[in-house]
Design a protein around this motif. Structure first.
Motif, PDB file in Angstrom:
ATOM      1  N   GLY A  21       2.272   0.638  -2.799  1.00 52.67           N
ATOM      2  CA  GLY A  21       2.550  -0.780  -2.640  1.00 52.67           C
ATOM      3  C   GLY A  21       3.409  -1.199  -1.470  1.00 52.67           C
ATOM      4  N   PHE A  22       4.144  -0.277  -0.849  1.00 55.97           N
ATOM      5  CA  PHE A  22       4.866  -0.641   0.366  1.00 55.97           C
ATOM      6  C   PHE A  22       3.877  -0.813   1.527  1.00 55.97           C
ATOM      7  CE2 PHE A  22       8.336   1.455  -1.977  1.00 55.97           C
ATOM      8  CZ  PHE A  22       9.351   0.538  -1.811  1.00 55.97           C
ATOM      9  N   SER A  23       2.798  -0.073   1.470  1.00 55.48           N
ATOM     10  CA  SER A  23       1.734  -0.203   2.476  1.00 55.48           C
ATOM     11  C   SER A  23       0.648  -1.131   1.940  1.00 55.48           C
ATOM     12  CB  SER A  23       1.155   1.177   2.801  1.00 55.48           C
ATOM     13  OG  SER A  23       0.562   1.759   1.643  1.00 55.48           O
ATOM     14  N   GLU A  24      -0.327  -1.437   2.782  1.00 57.41           N
ATOM     15  CA  GLU A  24      -1.419  -2.329   2.382  1.00 57.41           C
ATOM     16  C   GLU A  24      -2.500  -1.507   1.670  1.00 57.41           C
ATOM     17  OE1 GLU A  24      -1.655  -5.749   5.684  1.00 57.41           O
ATOM     18  OE2 GLU A  24      -1.360  -3.741   6.515  1.00 57.41           O
ATOM     19  N   PHE A  48       5.339   2.567   5.290  1.00 62.37           N
ATOM     20  CA  PHE A  48       5.750   3.750   4.538  1.00 62.37           C
ATOM     21  C   PHE A  48       5.426   3.579   3.055  1.00 62.37           C
ATOM     22  CE2 PHE A  48       9.384   0.906   4.183  1.00 62.37           C
ATOM     23  CZ  PHE A  48       9.799   1.071   2.866  1.00 62.37           C
ATOM     24  N   GLU A  49       5.438   4.702   2.347  1.00 59.37           N
ATOM     25  CA  GLU A  49       5.503   4.746   0.898  1.00 59.37           C
ATOM     26  C   GLU A  49       6.646   5.688   0.549  1.00 59.37           C
ATOM     27  OE1 GLU A  49       4.031   2.993  -1.310  1.00 59.37           O
ATOM     28  OE2 GLU A  49       2.269   2.164  -0.287  1.00 59.37           O
ATOM     29  N   VAL A  78      13.414  -4.255  -0.518  1.00 59.46           N
ATOM     30  CA  VAL A  78      12.638  -4.334   0.724  1.00 59.46           C
ATOM     31  C   VAL A  78      11.860  -5.641   0.796  1.00 59.46           C
ATOM     32  CG1 VAL A  78      10.736  -3.310   2.027  1.00 59.46           C
ATOM     33  CG2 VAL A  78      12.471  -1.839   0.999  1.00 59.46           C
ATOM     34  N   PHE A  79      11.191  -6.015  -0.283  1.00 59.38           N
ATOM     35  CA  PHE A  79      10.352  -7.212  -0.288  1.00 59.38           C
ATOM     36  C   PHE A  79      11.196  -8.484  -0.161  1.00 59.38           C
ATOM     37  CE2 PHE A  79       7.117  -4.345  -1.294  1.00 59.38           C
ATOM     38  CZ  PHE A  79       5.891  -4.983  -1.391  1.00 59.38           C
ATOM     39  N   SER A  80      12.417  -8.486  -0.695  1.00 58.90           N
ATOM     40  CA  SER A  80      13.247  -9.695  -0.655  1.00 58.90           C
ATOM     41  C   SER A  80      14.023  -9.837   0.644  1.00 58.90           C
ATOM     42  CB  SER A  80      14.235  -9.703  -1.833  1.00 58.90           C
ATOM     43  OG  SER A  80      15.139  -8.608  -1.750  1.00 58.90           O
ATOM     44  N   THR A  81      14.372  -8.718   1.291  1.00 63.46           N
ATOM     45  CA  THR A  81      15.190  -8.773   2.502  1.00 63.46           C
ATOM     46  C   THR A  81      14.391  -8.513   3.774  1.00 63.46           C
ATOM     47  OG1 THR A  81      15.773  -6.413   2.437  1.00 63.46           O
ATOM     48  CG2 THR A  81      17.181  -7.947   1.191  1.00 63.46           C
ATOM     49  N   GLY A  82      13.284  -7.793   3.658  1.00 60.37           N
ATOM     50  CA  GLY A  82      12.541  -7.389   4.846  1.00 60.37           C
ATOM     51  C   GLY A  82      13.127  -6.163   5.517  1.00 60.37           C
ATOM     52  N   VAL A  96      13.666  -2.372   5.976  1.00 57.19           N
ATOM     53  CA  VAL A  96      12.848  -1.214   5.619  1.00 57.19           C
ATOM     54  C   VAL A  96      13.673   0.066   5.725  1.00 57.19           C
ATOM     55  CG1 VAL A  96      10.736  -2.336   6.372  1.00 57.19           C
ATOM     56  CG2 VAL A  96      12.014  -0.920   7.994  1.00 57.19           C
ATOM     57  N   PHE A  97      13.195   1.099   5.058  1.00 51.43           N
ATOM     58  CA  PHE A  97      13.851   2.402   5.091  1.00 51.43           C
ATOM     59  C   PHE A  97      13.206   3.282   6.148  1.00 51.43           C
ATOM     60  CE2 PHE A  97      14.308   1.137   0.518  1.00 51.43           C
ATOM     61  CZ  PHE A  97      15.676   0.909   0.557  1.00 51.43           C
ATOM     62  N   GLY A  98      13.993   4.223   6.649  1.00 52.34           N
ATOM     63  CA  GLY A  98      13.492   5.186   7.618  1.00 52.34           C
ATOM     64  C   GLY A  98      14.226   6.498   7.450  1.00 52.34           C
ATOM     65  N   PRO A  99      13.767   7.566   8.101  1.00 52.30           N
ATOM     66  CA  PRO A  99      14.431   8.867   8.011  1.00 52.30           C
ATOM     67  C   PRO A  99      15.900   8.764   8.430  1.00 52.30           C
ATOM     68  CG  PRO A  99      12.300   9.082   9.069  1.00 52.30           C
ATOM     69  CD  PRO A  99      12.558   7.613   8.952  1.00 52.30           C
ATOM     70  N   GLY A 100      16.784   9.323   7.610  1.00 52.41           N
ATOM     71  CA  GLY A 100      18.209   9.300   7.899  1.00 52.41           C
ATOM     72  C   GLY A 100      18.945   8.106   7.329  1.00 52.41           C
ATOM     73  N   HIS A 101      18.213   7.129   6.779  1.00 52.43           N
ATOM     74  CA  HIS A 101      18.857   5.967   6.182  1.00 52.43           C
ATOM     75  C   HIS A 101      19.467   6.330   4.827  1.00 52.43           C
ATOM     76  CE1 HIS A 101      16.373   2.749   8.583  1.00 52.43           C
ATOM     77  NE2 HIS A 101      16.977   3.630   9.360  1.00 52.43           N
ATOM     78  N   HIS A 102      20.260   5.407   4.300  1.00 49.71           N
ATOM     79  CA  HIS A 102      20.892   5.624   2.995  1.00 49.71           C
ATOM     80  C   HIS A 102      21.076   4.283   2.301  1.00 49.71           C
ATOM     81  CE1 HIS A 102      24.316   4.477   5.532  1.00 49.71           C
ATOM     82  NE2 HIS A 102      24.859   4.021   4.411  1.00 49.71           N
ATOM     83  N   ILE A 103      21.289   4.320   0.997  1.00 54.58           N
ATOM     84  CA  ILE A 103      21.600   3.115   0.245  1.00 54.58           C
ATOM     85  C   ILE A 103      22.498   3.492  -0.924  1.00 54.58           C
ATOM     86  CG2 ILE A 103      19.539   3.245  -1.235  1.00 54.58           C
ATOM     87  CD1 ILE A 103      19.445   0.149  -1.110  1.00 54.58           C
ATOM     88  N   ASN A 104      23.520   2.675  -1.148  1.00 58.71           N
ATOM     89  CA  ASN A 104      24.446   2.874  -2.266  1.00 58.71           C
ATOM     90  C   ASN A 104      23.894   2.163  -3.485  1.00 58.71           C
ATOM     91  OD1 ASN A 104      26.596   3.136  -4.006  1.00 58.71           O
ATOM     92  ND2 ASN A 104      28.142   2.404  -2.572  1.00 58.71           N
TER      93      ASN A 104
END
Length: 346
Positions: free
Chosen positions: A66-69, A85-86, A114-118, A120-128
């Motif tokens: 669902g992150f992709s089309e 990405f997925e 992702v859908f509410s803010t736009g 996106v995640f990528g390699p090396g990213h993080h989230i608390n």
């Protein structure tokens, strides 16, 4: 199936085929969203498929749709499919016969972000995650790092290119350490102790492992940090009579100290954000200015050294001797998701 039907779900089928090739002879368990997001449902993803893997250590392998089309091409970006990405997630398997459902909710929550803010995640990213990634679970895993899924890799579909990003469960101090180094290199080092970076809710922090901490320390000193900003919810600043004031919780001081050395010490700037505060630290001649509510602190090496040392102290007020800046460190309260104070750092 007609050619039209084939095109309309080309993205979905491409993901399914890729997963099936990784797990030949196995039938994945698909958690399908009841009410589609486009029809007012709360879950942005069409579903999450789970596979049983024996690689590394026995684990469940979750893959999003669902992150992709998945169906018709809707975006104007011909090169990428949707967000490009997925997500995947690998959870250490226990004696259970069916995969736990909570990772599905976790992945849907990431999709809502992702859908509410736009963003996106990528390699090396993080989230608390601001608490245990599995609610009401006694675990130290409270954050996620992202890396390329080593087995799913990347994929070209009729709707464009996408890559599979693995969400890796990490502890709060591991997240702080990741921010102070290169995120991809941190997770690569983590994999040497955790096969395939499989999330294990029962594990302790690798920052308690002397060899791993030495690897991190060396990497941070050599490479610096690839993270350009740090967010602290409770931070205050002011500039009065040519002297700057910065107030933050003592529990965040060590992280900020490491980030400053790994960014400004390597010739890069660092942004510190609070709920109503924005500060830019950058290398250069000593100066403190305010531009459009942004406090800009230019720090030469000797000031950076003193500031980094002060930030690692206990509660108190510390005027710097080498720069017109006063640091106030206040107690930090560690709370659970219900606001109950678990620990006070002073």
């Amino acid at each position: 199936m007609s050619d039209t039907e084939d095109v309309e779900q080309a993205g979905f089928d491409a993901i399914a085929d890729s997963a099936q090739k990784l797990y030949p002879g196995q039938e994945g368990l698909f958690y399908r969203t009841v009410i589609p997001y486009a029809l007012g449902g709360n879950d942005p993803l069409d579903g999450v498929e789970v596979w049983k893997s024996e690689r590394g250590i026995p684990h469940w392998h979750y893959i999003t749709y669902g992150f992709s089309e998945l169906y018709e091409k809707e975006s104007n970006n011909e090169a990428e499919s949707g967000y490009g990405f997925e997500l995947t997630f690998r959870l250490k398997r226990g004696p259970e016969e069916e995969p736990p459902a909570w990772p599905v909710n976790l992945l849907q929550n990431l999709a809502r972000y992702v859908f509410s803010t736009g963003n996106v995640f990528g390699p090396g990213h993080h989230i608390n995650c601001n608490g245990p990634i599995a609610l009401e679970t006694d675990t130290k895993i409270t954050a996620l790092g992202f890396r390329r899924d080593p087995e799913m890799g990347e994929l070209d579909t009729r709707n464009g290119h996408l890559r599979f990003l693995q969400a890796v469960g990490i502890t709060s101090d591991e997240m702080d350490a990741l921010m102070c180094w290169n995120g991809e290199k941190f997770l690569a080092a983590l994999e040497k102790n955790l096969p395939l970076c499989i999330t294990d809710l029962a594990r302790s922090s690798q920052m308690e492992n002397a060899a791993f901490q030495k690897t991190w320390q060396t990497g941070m000193e050599e490479d610096g940090s690839s993270t350009s900003y740090l967010y602290i919810d409770k931070v205050e600043m002011a500039l009065e009579e040519e002297r700057a004031y910065l107030c933050l919780g003592v529990g965040h001081g060590r992280t900020l100290s490491n980030m400053l050395r790994a960014r400004v010490g390597k010739g890069r700037d660092l942004y510190l954000y609070g709920a109503e505060v924005a500060i830019q630290f950058l290398p250069g001649d000593a100066a403190a200015t305010v531009e459009d509510d942004l406090l800009i602190l230019s720090l030469p090496e000797h000031v950076l050294a003193e500031l980094s040392m002060v930030l690692q102290r206990h509660t108190g007020v510390y005027p710097l001797s080498s720069f017109p800046l006063t640091i106030e460190l206040v107690p930090t309260e560690i709370t659970d998701q219900n606001g109950k104070v678990l620990e006070v750092i002073e």
